[in-house]
Design a protein around this motif. Structure first.
Motif, PDB file in Angstrom:
ATOM      1  N   ALA A  84       0.834  -1.202   0.000  1.00 13.43           N
ATOM      2  CA  ALA A  84       0.000   0.000   0.000  1.00 13.43           C
ATOM      3  C   ALA A  84       0.868   1.251   0.000  1.00 13.43           C
ATOM      4  CB  ALA A  84      -0.933  -0.004   1.211  1.00 13.43           C
ATOM      5  N   LYS A  85       2.007   1.195   0.675  1.00 14.12           N
ATOM      6  CA  LYS A  85       2.904   2.355   0.707  1.00 14.12           C
ATOM      7  C   LYS A  85       3.381   2.703  -0.695  1.00 14.12           C
ATOM      8  CE  LYS A  85       5.969   2.982   3.894  1.00 14.12           C
ATOM      9  NZ  LYS A  85       7.043   2.807   4.871  1.00 14.12           N
ATOM     10  N   VAL A  86       3.599   1.708  -1.518  1.00 11.39           N
ATOM     11  CA  VAL A  86       4.064   1.943  -2.883  1.00 11.39           C
ATOM     12  C   VAL A  86       2.948   2.576  -3.719  1.00 11.39           C
ATOM     13  CG1 VAL A  86       4.837   0.772  -4.982  1.00 11.39           C
ATOM     14  CG2 VAL A  86       5.725   0.066  -2.763  1.00 11.39           C
ATOM     15  N   LEU A  87       1.710   2.200  -3.438  1.00  7.73           N
ATOM     16  CA  LEU A  87       0.577   2.659  -4.249  1.00  7.73           C
ATOM     17  C   LEU A  87       0.086   4.053  -3.878  1.00  7.73           C
ATOM     18  CD1 LEU A  87      -1.383  -0.701  -4.321  1.00  7.73           C
ATOM     19  CD2 LEU A  87       0.040   0.273  -6.126  1.00  7.73           C
ATOM     20  N   GLY A  88       0.299   4.503  -2.658  1.00 12.14           N
ATOM     21  CA  GLY A  88      -0.139   5.843  -2.279  1.00 12.14           C
ATOM     22  C   GLY A  88      -0.879   5.863  -0.951  1.00 12.14           C
ATOM     23  N   GLU A  89      -1.263   7.071  -0.547  1.00 11.28           N
ATOM     24  CA  GLU A  89      -1.861   7.271   0.773  1.00 11.28           C
ATOM     25  C   GLU A  89      -3.225   6.621   0.916  1.00 11.28           C
ATOM     26  OE1 GLU A  89      -1.763  11.443   1.681  1.00 11.28           O
ATOM     27  OE2 GLU A  89       0.406  11.466   1.846  1.00 11.28           O
ATOM     28  N   SER A  90      -4.099   6.774  -0.068  1.00 10.30           N
ATOM     29  CA  SER A  90      -5.442   6.218   0.061  1.00 10.30           C
ATOM     30  C   SER A  90      -5.428   4.700   0.203  1.00 10.30           C
ATOM     31  CB  SER A  90      -6.318   6.651  -1.114  1.00 10.30           C
ATOM     32  OG  SER A  90      -7.645   6.220  -0.901  1.00 10.30           O
ATOM     33  N   PRO A  91      -4.657   3.971  -0.623  1.00  8.21           N
ATOM     34  CA  PRO A  91      -4.573   2.520  -0.398  1.00  8.21           C
ATOM     35  C   PRO A  91      -3.956   2.168   0.959  1.00  8.21           C
ATOM     36  CG  PRO A  91      -3.866   3.047  -2.616  1.00  8.21           C
ATOM     37  CD  PRO A  91      -4.019   4.351  -1.881  1.00  8.21           C
ATOM     38  N   ALA A  92      -3.007   2.975   1.421  1.00  4.38           N
ATOM     39  CA  ALA A  92      -2.414   2.710   2.735  1.00  4.38           C
ATOM     40  C   ALA A  92      -3.477   2.846   3.815  1.00  4.38           C
ATOM     41  CB  ALA A  92      -1.255   3.673   2.997  1.00  4.38           C
ATOM     42  N   LEU A  93      -4.306   3.888   3.725  1.00  5.45           N
ATOM     43  CA  LEU A  93      -5.381   4.080   4.706  1.00  5.45           C
ATOM     44  C   LEU A  93      -6.404   2.951   4.603  1.00  5.45           C
ATOM     45  CD1 LEU A  93      -5.838   7.938   4.372  1.00  5.45           C
ATOM     46  CD2 LEU A  93      -4.800   6.715   6.299  1.00  5.45           C
ATOM     47  N   ALA A  94      -6.689   2.504   3.376  1.00  2.51           N
ATOM     48  CA  ALA A  94      -7.626   1.392   3.193  1.00  2.51           C
ATOM     49  C   ALA A  94      -7.068   0.116   3.829  1.00  2.51           C
ATOM     50  CB  ALA A  94      -7.914   1.176   1.705  1.00  2.51           C
ATOM     51  N   ALA A  95      -5.755  -0.115   3.685  1.00  2.00           N
ATOM     52  CA  ALA A  95      -5.138  -1.296   4.301  1.00  2.00           C
ATOM     53  C   ALA A  95      -5.227  -1.225   5.814  1.00  2.00           C
ATOM     54  CB  ALA A  95      -3.683  -1.420   3.849  1.00  2.00           C
ATOM     55  N   LEU A  96      -5.014  -0.041   6.370  1.00  2.00           N
ATOM     56  CA  LEU A  96      -5.138   0.128   7.826  1.00  2.00           C
ATOM     57  C   LEU A  96      -6.575  -0.137   8.274  1.00  2.00           C
ATOM     58  CD1 LEU A  96      -2.945   3.318   8.267  1.00  2.00           C
ATOM     59  CD2 LEU A  96      -2.364   0.995   8.991  1.00  2.00           C
ATOM     60  N   GLU A  97      -7.520   0.341   7.486  1.00  7.69           N
ATOM     61  CA  GLU A  97      -8.936   0.124   7.816  1.00  7.69           C
ATOM     62  C   GLU A  97      -9.266  -1.368   7.812  1.00  7.69           C
ATOM     63  OE1 GLU A  97     -13.214   1.977   6.374  1.00  7.69           O
ATOM     64  OE2 GLU A  97     -11.359   2.877   5.648  1.00  7.69           O
ATOM     65  N   GLN A  98      -8.722  -2.106   6.839  1.00 13.47           N
ATOM     66  CA  GLN A  98      -8.942  -3.553   6.796  1.00 13.47           C
ATOM     67  C   GLN A  98      -8.377  -4.226   8.046  1.00 13.47           C
ATOM     68  OE1 GLN A  98      -7.211  -4.487   2.923  1.00 13.47           O
ATOM     69  NE2 GLN A  98      -9.200  -5.308   2.330  1.00 13.47           N
ATOM     70  N   GLY A  99      -7.219  -3.761   8.485  1.00 11.93           N
ATOM     71  CA  GLY A  99      -6.632  -4.305   9.707  1.00 11.93           C
ATOM     72  C   GLY A  99      -7.515  -4.069  10.916  1.00 11.93           C
TER      73      GLY A  99
END
Length: 145
Positions: A84-99
């Protein structure tokens, strides 16, 4: 396995999830260096640190040894967050939300487990589970900015 052993295993599993969250948020915070989102992510990480401390306290009260690493779930969470870090902030936040959603599932499973002590269930209901719902709301707001 007796009820106390099962309760210890569940608490250690929940602790490993909290340790994984701490590791993942620490990694994500670096991505948001200098961004206003950083403060919100640090606050969520601090909540996970407090939750880990509560679980360690319960394990100590049961005379058990607390988990010291995040185990397999931590490795998976790091891989998701790393991509997610490679893809950008929004995917990183989405990954955190999934966690956070995974954490809710784990706490809800603990609440349904008859071998988990009522004292621990009270802490889960009153403190640990509501914090995760708040985290999801915060992450949603950050993603929709």
């Amino acid at each position: 396995m007796n009820a106390t052993d099962e309760c210890i295993e569940v608490c250690n599993s929940l602790l490993r999830g909290e340790l994984s969250a701490i590791e993942t948020y620490t990694q994500a915070i670096a991505k948001f260096d200098g961004d206003p989102e950083r403060r919100a992510l640090e606050a969520i990480r601090d909540d996970h640190e407090r939750s880990a401390d509560r679980l360690r306290d319960h394990l100590a009260d049961m005379g058990a040894t607390a988990a010291t690493d995040s185990g397999a779930w931590g490795s998976f969470a790091k891989a998701v967050e790393g991509s997610a870090k490679v893809l950008g902030e929004s995917p990183a936040l989405a990954a955190l939300e999934q966690g956070e959603e995974h954490g809710i599932d784990e706490y809800e499973n603990a609440l349904r487990n008859a071998d988990v002590m009522e004292e621990i269930k009270t802490v889960i209901r009153g403190d640990l589970l509501p914090a995760l719902s708040e985290h999801i709301a915060t992450l949603g707001r950050l993603r929709n900015k």
